[in-house]
Structure formats: C-alpha cells, structure tokens
Design an enzyme around this catalytic site. Sequence first.
Site, PDB file in Angstrom:
ATOM      1  N   ARG A   1      48.170  87.528  88.986  1.00  0.00           N
ATOM      2  CA  ARG A   1      49.321  86.810  88.414  1.00  0.00           C
ATOM      3  C   ARG A   1      49.327  85.359  88.913  1.00  0.00           C
ATOM      4  O   ARG A   1      49.612  84.424  88.175  1.00  0.00           O
ATOM      5  CB  ARG A   1      50.650  87.461  88.822  1.00  0.00           C
TER       6      ARG A   1
ATOM      7  N   HIS B   1      63.928  86.260  90.902  1.00  0.00           N
ATOM      8  CA  HIS B   1      62.948  87.313  91.203  1.00  0.00           C
ATOM      9  C   HIS B   1      61.830  86.825  92.117  1.00  0.00           C
ATOM     10  O   HIS B   1      60.777  87.457  92.203  1.00  0.00           O
ATOM     11  CB  HIS B   1      62.354  87.876  89.903  1.00  0.00           C
TER      12      HIS B   1
ATOM     13  N   SER C   1      64.040  89.957  77.395  1.00  0.00           N
ATOM     14  CA  SER C   1      64.373  91.143  76.611  1.00  0.00           C
ATOM     15  C   SER C   1      65.757  91.689  76.954  1.00  0.00           C
ATOM     16  O   SER C   1      66.282  92.532  76.232  1.00  0.00           O
ATOM     17  CB  SER C   1      63.323  92.230  76.855  1.00  0.00           C
TER      18      SER C   1
HETATM   19  P1  OAD Z   1      60.073  90.981  78.824  1.00  0.00           P
HETATM   20  O1  OAD Z   1      58.608  91.159  78.651  1.00  0.00           O
HETATM   21  O2  OAD Z   1      60.902  92.178  79.046  1.00  0.00           O
HETATM   22  O3  OAD Z   1      60.666  90.245  77.527  1.00  0.00           O
HETATM   23  C1  OAD Z   1      60.053  89.099  77.012  1.00  0.00           C
HETATM   24  C2  OAD Z   1      60.902  88.560  75.885  1.00  0.00           C
HETATM   25  O4  OAD Z   1      60.336  87.333  75.464  1.00  0.00           O
HETATM   26  C3  OAD Z   1      60.989  89.465  74.654  1.00  0.00           C
HETATM   27  O5  OAD Z   1      62.356  89.604  74.280  1.00  0.00           O
HETATM   28  C4  OAD Z   1      60.200  88.707  73.575  1.00  0.00           C
HETATM   29  O6  OAD Z   1      60.743  88.884  72.282  1.00  0.00           O
HETATM   30  C5  OAD Z   1      60.357  87.280  74.051  1.00  0.00           C
HETATM   31  N1  OAD Z   1      59.247  86.395  73.657  1.00  0.00           N
HETATM   32  C6  OAD Z   1      57.926  86.660  73.636  1.00  0.00           C
HETATM   33  N2  OAD Z   1      57.218  85.588  73.275  1.00  0.00           N
HETATM   34  C7  OAD Z   1      58.122  84.599  73.040  1.00  0.00           C
HETATM   35  C8  OAD Z   1      58.019  83.231  72.628  1.00  0.00           C
HETATM   36  N3  OAD Z   1      56.844  82.650  72.375  1.00  0.00           N
HETATM   37  N4  OAD Z   1      59.161  82.518  72.498  1.00  0.00           N
HETATM   38  C9  OAD Z   1      60.368  83.090  72.747  1.00  0.00           C
HETATM   39  N5  OAD Z   1      60.524  84.363  73.150  1.00  0.00           N
HETATM   40  C10 OAD Z   1      59.420  85.108  73.292  1.00  0.00           C
HETATM   41  O7  OAD Z   1      60.274  89.891  79.972  1.00  0.00           O
HETATM   42  P2  OAD Z   1      61.576  89.559  80.840  1.00  0.00           P
HETATM   43  O8  OAD Z   1      62.811  89.740  80.029  1.00  0.00           O
HETATM   44  O9  OAD Z   1      61.356  88.247  81.487  1.00  0.00           O
HETATM   45  O10 OAD Z   1      60.880  91.528  86.877  1.00  0.00           O
HETATM   46  O11 OAD Z   1      61.503  90.679  81.954  1.00  0.00           O
HETATM   47  C11 OAD Z   1      62.487  90.724  82.940  1.00  0.00           C
HETATM   48  C12 OAD Z   1      61.911  91.203  84.240  1.00  0.00           C
HETATM   49  O12 OAD Z   1      61.198  92.428  84.032  1.00  0.00           O
HETATM   50  C13 OAD Z   1      60.851  90.303  84.839  1.00  0.00           C
HETATM   51  O13 OAD Z   1      61.395  89.231  85.587  1.00  0.00           O
HETATM   52  C14 OAD Z   1      60.079  91.223  85.728  1.00  0.00           C
HETATM   53  C15 OAD Z   1      59.960  92.390  84.784  1.00  0.00           C
HETATM   54  O14 OAD Z   1      59.797  93.616  85.367  1.00  0.00           O
HETATM   55  C16 OAD Z   1      60.290  91.966  88.001  1.00  0.00           C
HETATM   56  O15 OAD Z   1      59.092  92.146  88.104  1.00  0.00           O
HETATM   57  C17 OAD Z   1      61.266  92.230  89.105  1.00  0.00           C
END
Ligand code: OAD
Length: 228
Positions: free
Chosen positions: A56, A106, A174
């Site tokens: 990463r 995080h 998400s």
């Molecule tokens: P996710 O992978 O759960 O969600 C990513 C989001 O980004 C989704 O809703 C996609 O639709 C959106 N997405 C993808 N590509 C995009 C783009 N080009 N423009 C705009 N949106 C886009 O990632 P997170 O919500 O960040 O925590 O996940 C939250 C946490 O879960 C992370 O911080 C991590 C993970 O487990 C830990 O590891 C503690």
Amino acid sequence: MSSIVILTGAGISAESGLGTFRDVGGLWTRYDLTEVATPEGFARNPALVHDFYNARRANALDARPNAAHKALARLAQDYGGTVTLVTQNIDDLHERGGARDVIHMHGEITRALCAACGHRWDAPRVMDPADPCPACAAPRTRPDIVWFGEMPYHMDRIVDALEAADLFVAIGTSGEVYPAAGFVDIASAAGAETLEINLEPTPVPGRFDRVLTGPATRAVPDWVASLL
Ligand code: OAD
C-alpha cells in the site's frame, strides 16, 4: 461565513491509481481484512500484515494527487469560511495536492507506530516486523493505521466540527464503515445541509440532501468552482 466539513474516502484517490476497498476488484475482494487489518491478524502474522501495508505504501508513494485533491486544497485556501478536511484514506495525496491540516482518522501509511510504547515516527518505505522502535527498542513496530476494532483518531475534533457545520460533504466513500458512515447523521441533526459526491449514489436513498454523481476528478473541481 460558513463552515464546511468534508469527508473523503478511497474513491477520491481511485483516479490516482489507488485501489478502493469494496468496488469490483477492490482490496477487500482480494485480501481477507481480518488477516491484514485487525490487531488479531497482526498478532498472528505480522510479516503478512507488513507485506500488505508495504505494498500500500509503495503504491501511495508512487501515486500523484489528482484534480480532486487539488480542488479541495484550493477550496480550503480560498473559501471565506472554515473548511475541515477529514479523510479515511491513509495515503498522503491530500497533502501532496496542497492541503494542510488534514485529519487522518484511519492513520497514515507514511507513519510508523510502536505497539509497545506508542512512539510514532516516519515510516521507511519498507517496514519489517523485526524493526526496533527508535524510542524503546521493542521489536513491535506496526504501521500507524487504525485497524478494525480500534478507535479512529481525532474523533473529538471531528465531532466538534460536524456539530458546527453548515455543510457536510462526503466524497468517494461507500458509507459502510462506522463511525465515518454516521458523520452525515451527526451533521444533519446539527442542522447542516448534506451533499454526497460519488461515482454513483450510495445505497441508502435520502440519506443526503443532495447527490452529485461522476468521477471525483470532474465532480469535485466543478463543485469547488461553484462555491468559489
Ligand atoms: P470503499 O471502497 O468502501 O468505497 C469507495 C467509494 O468510492 C465507492 O462508493 C465508489 O462508488 C466510490 N468511487 C470509486 N471510484 C470513484 C471515483 N473515481 N470518483 C468518485 N467516487 C468513486 O472505500 P471507503 O469508503 O473509503 O478502513 O472505505 C472506508 C474504509 O474501509 C477505509 O478507510 C478502510 C476500509 O476498510 C480501514 O482500513 C480501517
């Protein structure tokens, strides 16, 4: 003058080439999060966990900030009110895009933490389970990342900002991981308008007052331009 709180997630760094977690082909579809992102997984197999975060770190250091990171930095600098930028991301692309005082709830992939004494320092590009802590010499070095089952950082500061917000914006997340997923509810209950910016609307309809859809590199600069 008004107060904006922005929460970003992996989607804002997707177009910089960093993988998201839950999209098709995302990290949690390829790795078992209980093995690589929990304190128990680290206790069982620290080498595996370091390998995962070394990869990463290499990806993050090789990536470049995109137009969305840069637009948020511009907003923070030029907006007349207060902008609080909270990220769930462990990469440093907001900072390299020009943002200051980013709240990494995080943790940060570029930082190391001693599990024995709590000392923190800049992580080398490649970490090893045998690396001794520079402060106490214990070989209990870990990435300074918040794992599942651990308390996210800076929660008091974040909740204070949410309760004082006039506008809360979630970008590229998400909304599946708490407590970040609940920030929209805290801000909304405190009277803030809420906006989601995402490639596609997240599954709970009506959770945000407004939704802007599109890739972050286009949607975020457009939104920032509308405010400045
Ligand atoms: P996710 O992978 O759960 O969600 C990513 C989001 O980004 C989704 O809703 C996609 O639709 C959106 N997405 C993808 N590509 C995009 C783009 N080009 N423009 C705009 N949106 C886009 O990632 P997170 O919500 O960040 O925590 O996940 C939250 C946490 O879960 C992370 O911080 C991590 C993970 O487990 C830990 O590891 C503690």
